[in-house]
Design a protein around this motif. Structure first.
Motif, PDB file in Angstrom:
ATOM      1  N   ARG A   1       0.811  -1.219   0.000  1.00  0.00           N
ATOM      2  CA  ARG A   1       0.000   0.000   0.000  1.00  0.00           C
ATOM      3  C   ARG A   1       0.844   1.268   0.000  1.00  0.00           C
ATOM      4  O   ARG A   1       0.299   2.372  -0.021  1.00  0.00           O
ATOM      5  N   SER A   2       2.162   1.113   0.025  1.00  0.00           N
ATOM      6  CA  SER A   2       3.051   2.283   0.041  1.00  0.00           C
ATOM      7  C   SER A   2       4.400   1.891  -0.545  1.00  0.00           C
ATOM      8  O   SER A   2       4.726   0.701  -0.678  1.00  0.00           O
ATOM      9  N   THR A   3       5.188   2.906  -0.860  1.00  0.00           N
ATOM     10  CA  THR A   3       6.542   2.646  -1.355  1.00  0.00           C
ATOM     11  C   THR A   3       7.366   1.945  -0.291  1.00  0.00           C
ATOM     12  O   THR A   3       8.181   1.059  -0.593  1.00  0.00           O
ATOM     13  N   GLU A   4       7.155   2.315   0.981  1.00  0.00           N
ATOM     14  CA  GLU A   4       7.912   1.704   2.072  1.00  0.00           C
ATOM     15  C   GLU A   4       7.612   0.207   2.167  1.00  0.00           C
ATOM     16  O   GLU A   4       8.525  -0.613   2.376  1.00  0.00           O
ATOM     17  N   GLU A   5       6.336  -0.166   2.038  1.00  0.00           N
ATOM     18  CA  GLU A   5       5.994  -1.585   2.057  1.00  0.00           C
ATOM     19  C   GLU A   5       6.605  -2.301   0.855  1.00  0.00           C
ATOM     20  O   GLU A   5       7.084  -3.439   0.974  1.00  0.00           O
ATOM     21  N   GLY A   6       6.601  -1.657  -0.289  1.00  0.00           N
ATOM     22  CA  GLY A   6       7.213  -2.247  -1.476  1.00  0.00           C
ATOM     23  C   GLY A   6       8.697  -2.464  -1.291  1.00  0.00           C
ATOM     24  O   GLY A   6       9.251  -3.495  -1.695  1.00  0.00           O
ATOM     25  N   ARG A   7       9.337  -1.520  -0.635  1.00  0.00           N
ATOM     26  CA  ARG A   7      10.775  -1.637  -0.381  1.00  0.00           C
ATOM     27  C   ARG A   7      11.053  -2.788   0.591  1.00  0.00           C
ATOM     28  O   ARG A   7      12.019  -3.544   0.408  1.00  0.00           O
ATOM     29  N   GLU A   8      10.222  -2.944   1.608  1.00  0.00           N
ATOM     30  CA  GLU A   8      10.411  -4.053   2.544  1.00  0.00           C
ATOM     31  C   GLU A   8      10.220  -5.398   1.846  1.00  0.00           C
ATOM     32  O   GLU A   8      10.988  -6.347   2.052  1.00  0.00           O
ATOM     33  N   ALA A   9       9.192  -5.486   0.989  1.00  0.00           N
ATOM     34  CA  ALA A   9       8.933  -6.734   0.272  1.00  0.00           C
ATOM     35  C   ALA A   9      10.087  -7.069  -0.669  1.00  0.00           C
ATOM     36  O   ALA A   9      10.559  -8.216  -0.724  1.00  0.00           O
ATOM     37  N   ALA A  10      10.565  -6.064  -1.396  1.00  0.00           N
ATOM     38  CA  ALA A  10      11.688  -6.297  -2.311  1.00  0.00           C
ATOM     39  C   ALA A  10      12.932  -6.703  -1.540  1.00  0.00           C
ATOM     40  O   ALA A  10      13.695  -7.589  -1.964  1.00  0.00           O
ATOM     41  N   GLY A  11      13.152  -6.069  -0.393  1.00  0.00           N
ATOM     42  CA  GLY A  11      14.300  -6.429   0.432  1.00  0.00           C
ATOM     43  C   GLY A  11      14.219  -7.837   0.977  1.00  0.00           C
ATOM     44  O   GLY A  11      15.248  -8.482   1.224  1.00  0.00           O
ATOM     45  N   ALA A  12      12.992  -8.342   1.150  1.00  0.00           N
ATOM     46  CA  ALA A  12      12.802  -9.722   1.616  1.00  0.00           C
ATOM     47  C   ALA A  12      12.974 -10.731   0.491  1.00  0.00           C
ATOM     48  O   ALA A  12      12.912 -11.938   0.731  1.00  0.00           O
ATOM     49  N   GLY A  13      13.167 -10.228  -0.741  1.00  0.00           N
ATOM     50  CA  GLY A  13      13.463 -11.117  -1.863  1.00  0.00           C
ATOM     51  C   GLY A  13      12.276 -11.581  -2.675  1.00  0.00           C
ATOM     52  O   GLY A  13      12.361 -12.600  -3.364  1.00  0.00           O
ATOM     53  N   VAL A  14      11.156 -10.838  -2.631  1.00  0.00           N
ATOM     54  CA  VAL A  14      10.002 -11.258  -3.436  1.00  0.00           C
ATOM     55  C   VAL A  14      10.283 -11.029  -4.915  1.00  0.00           C
ATOM     56  O   VAL A  14      11.174 -10.265  -5.291  1.00  0.00           O
ATOM     57  N   ASP A  15       9.514 -11.678  -5.743  1.00  0.00           N
ATOM     58  CA  ASP A  15       9.678 -11.536  -7.190  1.00  0.00           C
ATOM     59  C   ASP A  15       8.860 -10.378  -7.755  1.00  0.00           C
ATOM     60  O   ASP A  15       9.268  -9.728  -8.720  1.00  0.00           O
ATOM     61  N   ILE A  16       7.678 -10.146  -7.151  1.00  0.00           N
ATOM     62  CA  ILE A  16       6.750  -9.155  -7.678  1.00  0.00           C
ATOM     63  C   ILE A  16       6.193  -8.322  -6.526  1.00  0.00           C
ATOM     64  O   ILE A  16       5.807  -8.872  -5.486  1.00  0.00           O
ATOM     65  N   VAL A  17       6.141  -7.029  -6.720  1.00  0.00           N
ATOM     66  CA  VAL A  17       5.472  -6.127  -5.782  1.00  0.00           C
ATOM     67  C   VAL A  17       4.231  -5.582  -6.479  1.00  0.00           C
ATOM     68  O   VAL A  17       4.322  -5.016  -7.569  1.00  0.00           O
ATOM     69  N   MET A  18       3.077  -5.780  -5.840  1.00  0.00           N
ATOM     70  CA  MET A  18       1.837  -5.191  -6.351  1.00  0.00           C
ATOM     71  C   MET A  18       1.585  -3.877  -5.614  1.00  0.00           C
ATOM     72  O   MET A  18       1.428  -3.855  -4.393  1.00  0.00           O
TER      73      MET A  18
ATOM     74  N   MET B   1      14.502   1.778  -9.465  1.00  0.00           N
ATOM     75  CA  MET B   1      15.850   2.338  -9.329  1.00  0.00           C
ATOM     76  C   MET B   1      16.657   1.547  -8.304  1.00  0.00           C
ATOM     77  O   MET B   1      17.850   1.304  -8.472  1.00  0.00           O
ATOM     78  N   GLU B   2      15.990   1.127  -7.220  1.00  0.00           N
ATOM     79  CA  GLU B   2      16.675   0.415  -6.150  1.00  0.00           C
ATOM     80  C   GLU B   2      16.754  -1.093  -6.392  1.00  0.00           C
ATOM     81  O   GLU B   2      17.729  -1.747  -6.005  1.00  0.00           O
TER      82      GLU B   2
END
Length: 316
Positions: free
Chosen positions: A217-234, A252-253
């Motif tokens: 629901r936010s960029t911060e949540e997306g960053r946490e999910a990506a940092g945890a190694g997920v393949d896709i962020v919705m 970018m990150e």
């Protein structure tokens, strides 16, 4: 020789989507539909009997995309009838107001037993394929690189048909069910305690063959999910401008991360969500509230069709 050498790289025509449907699954589906519609006796069958008849499948919605012919044919095969098609799945029907699409032949009472189940399936599938084709045309016109996708918001018991119609219409089917790609939504996160905890727990059982996607629901949540190694962020329920900023920041990150946009997206506002940083746009309206294509089946109309000269006969 060059063509033969690289034949596997050539795109397949859309009608080969039918080859993805297992025959036993198809047979089981149509038997369930027929049993639901005629669970015991068919009293109306007495008045028509078993004389051989011919029925014309008429499409009355111009510029529609045909989808669902394998299911339509399977219904009539189950009741002892045959179907000859003038069009293949993925073809546009029209532009005439009424178009002869196929001819069904068989015993009258058997043909009428299969009529409603077959028409319901074809109308629904063709409506979805038509909407998908329109959405795909918008992405082409907008020169967007990503994929339009369906969702799991499908009709219970009818998912195979609806997902097949997406495939025919030229969009991504997305995940088929909960056993496929993992999608962790808000309730999963709340129940687990955090995005990271939910991802780690899921990865311990899903194995290497399943991608993991997290609804954010936010960029911060997306960053946490990506940092945890997920393949896709919705990125869910973002306004278009907010989406573009968040997607760019995450790409970018995390350059290899796939970004999906979803929530509140319709055919009317789809183009507003096109972005070089968004890879997937999913729409529930592909299956929810989608108009159907108007088909009807008319028995013993051959002489009228020829006399009226109303229908367009495709070249062989």
């Amino acid at each position: 020789m060059e063509k033969e050498k690289h034949w596997w790289k050539m795109p397949l025509p859309r009608h080969t989507a039918a080859h993805s449907i297992p025959p036993h699954t198809l047979a089981q589906l149509v038997r369930e539909w027929l049993a639901e519609d005629t669970p015991s006796f068919d009293p109306a069958g007495v008045c028509v009997g078993s004389q051989e008849v011919e029925a014309w499948l008429l499409c009355k919605t111009p510029h529609s995309i045909l989808a669902g012919s394998p299911f339509f044919t399977a219904v009539f095969t189950e009741v002892g009838c045959t179907v000859d098609w003038n069009y293949q799945d993925g073809a546009e029907i029209g532009p005439d107001a009424v178009t002869l699409t196929a001819v069904v032949r068989g015993p009258a009472r058997c043909l009428l037993l299969g009529e409603r189940a077959a028409l319901n399936c074809l109308a629904r599938a063709s409506g979805i394929a038509t909407r998908c084709s329109q959405l795909q045309a918008m992405t082409t016109a907008g020169e967007w690189h990503g994929e339009v996708a369906g969702t799991r918001k499908t009709t219970p018991g009818f998912r195979l048909v609806e997902k097949y119609a997406m495939l025919v219409g030229g969009v991504s089917m997305h995940r088929q069910d909960l056993s496929g790609m993992v999608m962790l939504k808000d309730n999963h996160i709340w129940a687990s305690g955090s995005i990271t905890e939910a991802v780690n727990a899921t990865r311990s059982v899903c194995g290497f063959s399943s991608k993991i996607e997290v609804e954010c629901r936010s960029t911060e949540e997306g960053r946490e999910a990506a940092g945890a190694g997920v393949d896709i962020v919705m990125l869910d329920n973002f306004q278009p401008q907010e989406l573009h900023v968040a997607a760019r920041a995450l790409k970018m990150e995390f350059p290899t991360l796939l970004i999906e946009a979803s929530g509140g997206i319709t055919p009317e506002n789809l183009v507003m969500f096109f972005s070089p940083h968004v890879d997937i746009i999913s729409l529930g309206c592909i299956t929810q509230g989608c108009p159907v294509v108007d088909f009807s089946l008319k028995a013993q109309l051959a002489h009228r069709v020829r006399a009226m000269n109303t229908f367009r006969y495709p070249a062989n």
